[in-house]
Design a protein around this motif. Sequence first.
Motif, PDB file in Angstrom:
ATOM      1  N   ALA A 291     -32.933  28.746  28.054  1.00 18.33           N
ATOM      2  CA  ALA A 291     -31.529  28.351  28.170  1.00 18.33           C
ATOM      3  C   ALA A 291     -30.892  28.133  26.801  1.00 18.33           C
ATOM      4  O   ALA A 291     -29.788  28.588  26.529  1.00 18.33           O
ATOM      5  CB  ALA A 291     -31.413  27.088  29.020  1.00 18.33           C
ATOM      6  N   HIS A 292     -31.592  27.419  25.916  1.00 17.66           N
ATOM      7  CA  HIS A 292     -31.070  27.137  24.571  1.00 17.66           C
ATOM      8  C   HIS A 292     -32.197  27.368  23.548  1.00 17.66           C
ATOM      9  O   HIS A 292     -32.795  26.418  23.037  1.00 17.66           O
ATOM     10  CB  HIS A 292     -30.551  25.694  24.465  1.00 17.66           C
ATOM     11  N   PRO A 293     -32.499  28.623  23.271  1.00 19.66           N
ATOM     12  CA  PRO A 293     -33.595  28.908  22.336  1.00 19.66           C
ATOM     13  C   PRO A 293     -33.235  28.483  20.910  1.00 19.66           C
ATOM     14  O   PRO A 293     -32.087  28.602  20.479  1.00 19.66           O
ATOM     15  CB  PRO A 293     -33.756  30.428  22.433  1.00 19.66           C
ATOM     16  N   THR A 294     -34.203  27.959  20.185  1.00 15.20           N
ATOM     17  CA  THR A 294     -34.019  27.579  18.788  1.00 15.20           C
ATOM     18  C   THR A 294     -35.333  27.747  18.043  1.00 15.20           C
ATOM     19  O   THR A 294     -36.416  27.546  18.611  1.00 15.20           O
ATOM     20  CB  THR A 294     -33.530  26.128  18.667  1.00 15.20           C
ATOM     21  N   THR A 295     -35.234  28.146  16.810  1.00 17.31           N
ATOM     22  CA  THR A 295     -36.428  28.337  15.973  1.00 17.31           C
ATOM     23  C   THR A 295     -36.587  27.232  14.953  1.00 17.31           C
ATOM     24  O   THR A 295     -37.503  27.265  14.134  1.00 17.31           O
ATOM     25  CB  THR A 295     -36.347  29.688  15.234  1.00 17.31           C
ATOM     26  N   VAL A 296     -35.684  26.242  14.983  1.00 15.36           N
ATOM     27  CA  VAL A 296     -35.728  25.149  14.028  1.00 15.36           C
ATOM     28  C   VAL A 296     -36.076  23.864  14.768  1.00 15.36           C
ATOM     29  O   VAL A 296     -35.443  23.524  15.775  1.00 15.36           O
ATOM     30  CB  VAL A 296     -34.367  24.997  13.308  1.00 15.36           C
ATOM     31  N   GLU A 297     -37.070  23.156  14.302  1.00 15.68           N
ATOM     32  CA  GLU A 297     -37.485  21.900  14.902  1.00 15.68           C
ATOM     33  C   GLU A 297     -36.510  20.802  14.477  1.00 15.68           C
ATOM     34  O   GLU A 297     -36.342  20.530  13.279  1.00 15.68           O
ATOM     35  CB  GLU A 297     -38.909  21.542  14.462  1.00 15.68           C
ATOM     36  N   SER A 298     -35.830  20.187  15.436  1.00 17.79           N
ATOM     37  CA  SER A 298     -34.832  19.165  15.117  1.00 17.79           C
ATOM     38  C   SER A 298     -35.430  17.769  15.006  1.00 17.79           C
ATOM     39  O   SER A 298     -34.725  16.836  14.622  1.00 17.79           O
ATOM     40  CB  SER A 298     -33.735  19.168  16.183  1.00 17.79           C
ATOM     41  N   ILE A 299     -36.690  17.596  15.342  1.00 16.58           N
ATOM     42  CA  ILE A 299     -37.351  16.285  15.294  1.00 16.58           C
ATOM     43  C   ILE A 299     -38.281  16.254  14.090  1.00 16.58           C
ATOM     44  O   ILE A 299     -39.189  17.092  13.968  1.00 16.58           O
ATOM     45  CB  ILE A 299     -38.132  16.004  16.583  1.00 16.58           C
ATOM     46  N   ARG A 300     -38.065  15.320  13.172  1.00 17.14           N
ATOM     47  CA  ARG A 300     -38.949  15.142  12.010  1.00 17.14           C
ATOM     48  C   ARG A 300     -40.118  14.269  12.424  1.00 17.14           C
ATOM     49  O   ARG A 300     -39.932  13.169  12.949  1.00 17.14           O
ATOM     50  CB  ARG A 300     -38.182  14.498  10.855  1.00 17.14           C
ATOM     51  N   ARG A 301     -41.305  14.728  12.195  1.00 15.98           N
ATOM     52  CA  ARG A 301     -42.511  14.019  12.620  1.00 15.98           C
ATOM     53  C   ARG A 301     -43.302  13.571  11.396  1.00 15.98           C
ATOM     54  O   ARG A 301     -43.440  14.316  10.421  1.00 15.98           O
ATOM     55  CB  ARG A 301     -43.377  14.908  13.518  1.00 15.98           C
ATOM     56  N   PHE A 302     -43.842  12.347  11.464  1.00 15.37           N
ATOM     57  CA  PHE A 302     -44.653  11.779  10.403  1.00 15.37           C
ATOM     58  C   PHE A 302     -45.948  11.258  11.008  1.00 15.37           C
ATOM     59  O   PHE A 302     -45.940  10.653  12.086  1.00 15.37           O
ATOM     60  CB  PHE A 302     -43.920  10.637   9.689  1.00 15.37           C
ATOM     61  N   GLY A 303     -47.013  11.488  10.334  1.00 17.35           N
ATOM     62  CA  GLY A 303     -48.299  10.979  10.789  1.00 17.35           C
ATOM     63  C   GLY A 303     -48.452   9.505  10.472  1.00 17.35           C
ATOM     64  O   GLY A 303     -47.753   8.952   9.626  1.00 17.35           O
TER      65      GLY A 303
ATOM     66  N   GLU B  14     -43.546  -2.658  13.099  1.00 17.93           N
ATOM     67  CA  GLU B  14     -43.596  -3.405  11.846  1.00 17.93           C
ATOM     68  C   GLU B  14     -43.940  -2.525  10.657  1.00 17.93           C
ATOM     69  O   GLU B  14     -43.756  -2.932   9.500  1.00 17.93           O
ATOM     70  CB  GLU B  14     -44.637  -4.543  11.938  1.00 17.93           C
ATOM     71  N   ALA B  15     -44.419  -1.304  10.904  1.00 17.79           N
ATOM     72  CA  ALA B  15     -44.799  -0.418   9.802  1.00 17.79           C
ATOM     73  C   ALA B  15     -43.548   0.088   9.094  1.00 17.79           C
ATOM     74  O   ALA B  15     -42.531   0.364   9.734  1.00 17.79           O
ATOM     75  CB  ALA B  15     -45.619   0.751  10.328  1.00 17.79           C
ATOM     76  N   PRO B  16     -43.562   0.191   7.772  1.00 24.72           N
ATOM     77  CA  PRO B  16     -42.384   0.691   7.043  1.00 24.72           C
ATOM     78  C   PRO B  16     -42.139   2.165   7.340  1.00 24.72           C
ATOM     79  O   PRO B  16     -43.041   2.907   7.718  1.00 24.72           O
ATOM     80  CB  PRO B  16     -42.761   0.467   5.568  1.00 24.72           C
ATOM     81  N   TRP B  17     -40.882   2.564   7.181  1.00 26.26           N
ATOM     82  CA  TRP B  17     -40.514   3.959   7.411  1.00 26.26           C
ATOM     83  C   TRP B  17     -41.167   4.836   6.342  1.00 26.26           C
ATOM     84  O   TRP B  17     -41.071   4.536   5.147  1.00 26.26           O
ATOM     85  CB  TRP B  17     -38.994   4.112   7.368  1.00 26.26           C
ATOM     86  N   PRO B  18     -41.851   5.900   6.741  1.00 27.14           N
ATOM     87  CA  PRO B  18     -42.561   6.732   5.738  1.00 27.14           C
ATOM     88  C   PRO B  18     -41.580   7.419   4.789  1.00 27.14           C
ATOM     89  O   PRO B  18     -40.498   7.849   5.187  1.00 27.14           O
ATOM     90  CB  PRO B  18     -43.316   7.737   6.593  1.00 27.14           C
ATOM     91  N   GLU B  19     -41.961   7.494   3.545  1.00 33.20           N
ATOM     92  CA  GLU B  19     -41.135   8.151   2.539  1.00 33.20           C
ATOM     93  C   GLU B  19     -41.424   9.646   2.530  1.00 33.20           C
ATOM     94  O   GLU B  19     -42.567  10.073   2.703  1.00 33.20           O
ATOM     95  CB  GLU B  19     -41.411   7.565   1.153  1.00 33.20           C
ATOM     96  N   GLU B  20     -40.365  10.414   2.327  1.00 35.63           N
ATOM     97  CA  GLU B  20     -40.536  11.861   2.243  1.00 35.63           C
ATOM     98  C   GLU B  20     -41.122  12.222   0.885  1.00 35.63           C
ATOM     99  O   GLU B  20     -40.810  11.606  -0.137  1.00 35.63           O
ATOM    100  CB  GLU B  20     -39.195  12.563   2.433  1.00 35.63           C
ATOM    101  N   GLU B  21     -41.975  13.217   0.899  1.00 33.47           N
ATOM    102  CA  GLU B  21     -42.607  13.641  -0.341  1.00 33.47           C
ATOM    103  C   GLU B  21     -41.581  14.295  -1.258  1.00 33.47           C
ATOM    104  O   GLU B  21     -40.631  14.924  -0.813  1.00 33.47           O
ATOM    105  CB  GLU B  21     -43.733  14.633  -0.038  1.00 33.47           C
ATOM    106  N   ALA B  22     -41.796  14.104  -2.549  1.00 33.41           N
ATOM    107  CA  ALA B  22     -40.904  14.716  -3.530  1.00 33.41           C
ATOM    108  C   ALA B  22     -41.023  16.227  -3.450  1.00 33.41           C
ATOM    109  O   ALA B  22     -42.128  16.778  -3.384  1.00 33.41           O
ATOM    110  CB  ALA B  22     -41.257  14.236  -4.946  1.00 33.41           C
TER     111      ALA B  22
END
Length: 247
Positions: A197-209, A215-223
Amino acid sequence: LLVAYSVASAVAMGLYFLLLLDLAAVSTRLSAFVLSCRHVAPEVLLFVVAVGFAVLAFSCTVSALSQSHEDFQGIPSSAGSFVRIAFRMFNRDGYDSMQRREPALYTAVTFFVIVAGIFLGNLLVAQLNAAFRSVREDMDGFARLNRAELIAAWMPSVSARRWKSFLAKLRLEERLEFNEGDVGMAGGLQMFEPASAHPTTVESIRRFGGSTSLEAPWPEEEAGAGFSEEDRFDKLERTLEKAMKRM
Protein backbone atom coordinates in the motif's frame (compact mmCIF):
# COMPACT_ATOMS: atom_id res chain seq x y z
CA LEU A 1 -56.67 26.48 11.13
CA LEU A 2 -56.26 23.07 9.51
CA VAL A 3 -54.35 24.60 6.58
CA ALA A 4 -51.97 26.46 8.92
CA TYR A 5 -51.39 23.27 10.93
CA SER A 6 -50.63 21.28 7.79
CA VAL A 7 -48.16 23.93 6.60
CA ALA A 8 -46.44 23.96 10.00
CA SER A 9 -46.26 20.16 9.95
CA ALA A 10 -44.71 20.20 6.49
CA VAL A 11 -42.10 22.75 7.58
CA ALA A 12 -41.29 20.74 10.73
CA MET A 13 -40.88 17.56 8.68
CA GLY A 14 -38.53 19.31 6.28
CA LEU A 15 -36.42 20.67 9.17
CA TYR A 16 -36.33 17.20 10.74
CA PHE A 17 -34.81 15.64 7.63
CA LEU A 18 -32.45 18.61 7.36
CA LEU A 19 -31.15 17.77 10.84
CA LEU A 20 -30.67 14.16 9.75
CA LEU A 21 -27.89 15.37 7.45
CA ASP A 22 -25.63 15.32 10.51
CA LEU A 23 -25.71 11.52 10.27
CA ALA A 24 -23.64 11.84 7.09
CA ALA A 25 -20.62 12.31 9.37
CA VAL A 26 -20.66 8.53 9.93
CA SER A 27 -19.15 8.08 6.45
CA THR A 28 -16.28 10.31 5.37
CA ARG A 29 -17.19 9.96 1.71
CA LEU A 30 -20.87 10.79 2.31
CA SER A 31 -19.95 13.71 4.56
CA ALA A 32 -17.59 15.05 1.88
CA PHE A 33 -20.45 14.88 -0.64
CA VAL A 34 -22.79 16.80 1.67
CA LEU A 35 -20.15 19.46 2.28
CA SER A 36 -19.58 19.74 -1.47
CA CYS A 37 -23.31 20.33 -1.97
CA ARG A 38 -23.23 23.06 0.67
CA HIS A 39 -20.24 24.68 -1.02
CA VAL A 40 -21.85 24.84 -4.47
CA ALA A 41 -25.30 25.85 -3.15
CA PRO A 42 -24.54 29.61 -3.50
CA GLU A 43 -23.89 29.06 -7.21
CA VAL A 44 -27.32 27.47 -7.58
CA LEU A 45 -28.84 30.40 -5.67
CA LEU A 46 -27.22 32.83 -8.11
CA PHE A 47 -28.69 30.83 -11.00
CA VAL A 48 -32.17 31.02 -9.45
CA VAL A 49 -31.83 34.79 -8.98
CA ALA A 50 -30.71 35.23 -12.59
CA VAL A 51 -33.59 33.11 -13.90
CA GLY A 52 -36.02 35.04 -11.70
CA PHE A 53 -34.77 38.33 -13.13
CA ALA A 54 -35.14 36.99 -16.69
CA VAL A 55 -38.67 35.76 -15.91
CA LEU A 56 -39.67 39.17 -14.53
CA ALA A 57 -38.11 41.04 -17.46
CA PHE A 58 -39.77 38.90 -20.16
CA SER A 59 -43.10 38.85 -18.27
CA CYS A 60 -43.23 42.63 -18.32
CA THR A 61 -42.13 42.63 -21.96
CA VAL A 62 -44.81 40.26 -23.27
CA SER A 63 -47.49 41.97 -21.13
CA ALA A 64 -46.81 45.15 -23.13
CA LEU A 65 -47.36 43.28 -26.41
CA SER A 66 -50.68 43.31 -28.22
CA GLN A 67 -51.42 39.59 -27.90
CA SER A 68 -54.34 37.45 -26.76
CA HIS A 69 -52.66 34.20 -25.67
CA GLU A 70 -54.43 32.85 -22.57
CA ASP A 71 -51.17 31.86 -20.82
CA PHE A 72 -49.61 35.34 -21.10
CA GLN A 73 -52.40 37.66 -19.95
CA GLY A 74 -50.82 39.94 -17.36
CA ILE A 75 -47.52 39.82 -15.49
CA PRO A 76 -48.43 37.08 -12.93
CA SER A 77 -49.77 34.73 -15.60
CA SER A 78 -46.81 35.41 -17.88
CA ALA A 79 -44.34 34.85 -15.03
CA GLY A 80 -45.89 31.44 -14.26
CA SER A 81 -45.72 30.47 -17.93
CA PHE A 82 -42.07 31.53 -18.21
CA VAL A 83 -41.19 29.56 -15.07
CA ARG A 84 -42.75 26.46 -16.63
CA ILE A 85 -40.82 27.15 -19.84
CA ALA A 86 -37.54 27.53 -17.92
CA PHE A 87 -38.02 24.16 -16.24
CA ARG A 88 -39.43 22.51 -19.39
CA MET A 89 -42.91 21.98 -17.97
CA PHE A 90 -44.77 24.08 -20.54
CA ASN A 91 -47.23 22.29 -22.82
CA ARG A 92 -45.65 21.61 -26.22
CA ASP A 93 -48.94 22.20 -28.00
CA GLY A 94 -48.85 25.78 -26.75
CA TYR A 95 -45.75 26.48 -28.84
CA ASP A 96 -47.52 25.45 -32.07
CA SER A 97 -50.59 27.61 -31.43
CA MET A 98 -48.35 30.49 -30.33
CA GLN A 99 -46.28 30.29 -33.53
CA ARG A 100 -49.42 30.43 -35.70
CA ARG A 101 -51.41 33.05 -33.79
CA GLU A 102 -48.82 35.22 -31.99
CA PRO A 103 -45.51 35.44 -33.89
CA ALA A 104 -44.25 38.38 -31.81
CA LEU A 105 -44.93 36.48 -28.57
CA TYR A 106 -43.30 33.37 -30.03
CA THR A 107 -40.17 35.41 -30.79
CA ALA A 108 -40.01 36.71 -27.21
CA VAL A 109 -40.41 33.18 -25.84
CA THR A 110 -37.63 31.98 -28.16
CA PHE A 111 -35.28 34.64 -26.82
CA PHE A 112 -36.21 33.64 -23.26
CA VAL A 113 -35.35 30.00 -23.96
CA ILE A 114 -31.97 31.09 -25.35
CA VAL A 115 -31.22 33.26 -22.31
CA ALA A 116 -32.60 31.10 -19.49
CA GLY A 117 -32.36 27.60 -20.92
CA ILE A 118 -29.16 27.70 -22.94
CA PHE A 119 -26.99 30.55 -21.63
CA LEU A 120 -27.82 30.48 -17.91
CA GLY A 121 -28.11 26.68 -17.84
CA ASN A 122 -24.65 26.15 -19.30
CA LEU A 123 -23.25 28.94 -17.12
CA LEU A 124 -24.59 27.09 -14.05
CA VAL A 125 -22.81 23.90 -15.13
CA ALA A 126 -19.53 25.80 -15.59
CA GLN A 127 -19.87 27.49 -12.19
CA LEU A 128 -20.63 24.19 -10.43
CA ASN A 129 -17.67 22.55 -12.12
CA ALA A 130 -15.28 25.36 -11.12
CA ALA A 131 -16.61 25.51 -7.54
CA PHE A 132 -16.32 21.74 -7.08
CA ARG A 133 -12.78 21.66 -8.47
CA SER A 134 -11.66 24.35 -6.04
CA VAL A 135 -12.63 22.26 -2.99
CA ARG A 136 -12.41 18.69 -4.28
CA GLU A 137 -8.98 17.95 -2.80
CA ASP A 138 -9.85 19.38 0.64
CA MET A 139 -13.30 17.84 1.08
CA ASP A 140 -12.07 14.72 2.90
CA GLY A 141 -10.21 16.89 5.41
CA PHE A 142 -13.25 19.13 5.90
CA ALA A 143 -15.39 16.01 6.40
CA ARG A 144 -13.08 14.78 9.17
CA LEU A 145 -13.13 18.21 10.81
CA ASN A 146 -16.94 18.19 10.64
CA ARG A 147 -17.02 14.78 12.30
CA ALA A 148 -14.64 15.99 15.04
CA GLU A 149 -16.86 19.03 15.63
CA LEU A 150 -19.96 16.84 16.02
CA ILE A 151 -18.11 14.50 18.40
CA ALA A 152 -16.96 17.44 20.52
CA ALA A 153 -20.52 18.81 20.62
CA TRP A 154 -21.98 15.48 21.79
CA MET A 155 -19.26 14.61 24.32
CA PRO A 156 -20.90 16.43 27.30
CA SER A 157 -23.98 14.20 26.91
CA VAL A 158 -21.96 10.99 27.37
CA SER A 159 -22.00 9.60 30.91
CA ALA A 160 -18.73 9.04 32.78
CA ARG A 161 -19.43 5.31 33.18
CA ARG A 162 -19.96 4.81 29.44
CA TRP A 163 -16.85 6.87 28.65
CA LYS A 164 -14.67 4.81 30.99
CA SER A 165 -16.05 1.59 29.49
CA PHE A 166 -15.23 2.89 26.00
CA LEU A 167 -11.65 3.74 27.02
CA ALA A 168 -11.21 0.31 28.58
CA LYS A 169 -12.21 -1.37 25.31
CA LEU A 170 -9.62 0.66 23.39
CA ARG A 171 -6.79 -0.70 25.61
CA LEU A 172 -4.67 2.39 25.06
CA GLU A 173 -2.26 1.39 27.84
CA GLU A 174 -0.97 -1.60 25.83
CA ARG A 175 2.15 -1.12 23.72
CA LEU A 176 1.77 -1.40 19.96
CA GLU A 177 3.89 -3.56 17.69
CA PHE A 178 5.54 -2.08 14.61
CA ASN A 179 6.26 -5.62 13.41
CA GLU A 180 5.92 -8.98 15.08
CA GLY A 181 8.06 -8.82 18.20
CA ASP A 182 9.01 -5.18 17.56
CA VAL A 183 7.19 -3.51 20.47
CA GLY A 184 6.68 0.22 20.24
CA MET A 185 4.87 2.86 22.27
CA ALA A 186 1.43 2.83 23.86
CA GLY A 187 -1.50 5.18 23.43
CA GLY A 188 -2.60 4.32 19.89
CA LEU A 189 -4.78 2.03 17.78
CA GLN A 190 -3.12 -0.55 15.58
CA MET A 191 -4.30 -0.84 12.00
CA PHE A 192 -3.02 -3.28 9.38
CA GLU A 193 -2.54 -2.61 5.68
CA PRO A 194 -0.98 -4.50 2.76
CA ALA A 195 2.78 -4.16 2.48
CA SER A 196 2.33 -2.84 -1.08
CA ALA A 197 0.00 0.00 0.00
CA HIS A 198 2.77 2.47 0.95
CA PRO A 199 6.13 1.03 -0.13
CA THR A 200 9.26 2.76 1.17
CA THR A 201 12.96 1.96 1.03
CA VAL A 202 13.95 4.30 3.85
CA GLU A 203 13.67 3.22 7.48
CA SER A 204 11.89 6.00 9.39
CA ILE A 205 12.63 4.54 12.85
CA ARG A 206 16.12 5.12 14.30
CA ARG A 207 17.18 2.13 16.37
CA PHE A 208 19.89 2.01 19.05
CA GLY A 209 21.22 -1.02 20.82
CA GLY A 210 21.34 -1.31 24.60
CA SER A 211 18.95 -1.08 27.50
CA THR A 212 15.38 0.16 27.10
CA SER A 213 15.20 1.50 30.63
CA LEU A 214 13.60 4.92 31.02
CA GLU A 215 16.41 5.96 33.40
CA ALA A 216 19.10 5.23 30.80
CA PRO A 217 20.46 8.32 29.01
CA TRP A 218 19.61 8.88 25.36
CA PRO A 219 22.36 7.32 23.21
CA GLU A 220 24.61 9.73 21.37
CA GLU A 221 25.00 9.45 17.63
CA GLU A 222 28.44 8.56 16.42
CA ALA A 223 30.51 11.29 14.84
CA GLY A 224 30.30 11.15 11.09
CA ALA A 225 27.15 9.03 11.17
CA GLY A 226 25.79 10.95 8.21
CA PHE A 227 28.65 9.62 6.06
CA SER A 228 28.29 5.92 6.85
CA GLU A 229 28.40 3.33 4.12
CA GLU A 230 24.65 2.87 4.29
CA ASP A 231 24.08 6.61 3.85
CA ARG A 232 26.34 6.62 0.80
CA PHE A 233 24.31 3.82 -0.79
CA ASP A 234 21.06 5.70 -0.05
CA LYS A 235 22.44 8.84 -1.64
CA LEU A 236 23.58 6.88 -4.69
CA GLU A 237 20.16 5.24 -4.98
CA ARG A 238 18.36 8.60 -4.89
CA THR A 239 20.74 9.97 -7.53
CA LEU A 240 20.02 7.01 -9.82
CA GLU A 241 16.25 7.43 -9.32
CA LYS A 242 16.45 11.11 -10.31
CA ALA A 243 18.53 10.20 -13.39
CA MET A 244 16.01 7.53 -14.45
CA LYS A 245 13.12 10.01 -14.10
CA ARG A 246 14.92 12.51 -16.30
CA MET A 247 15.46 9.86 -18.98
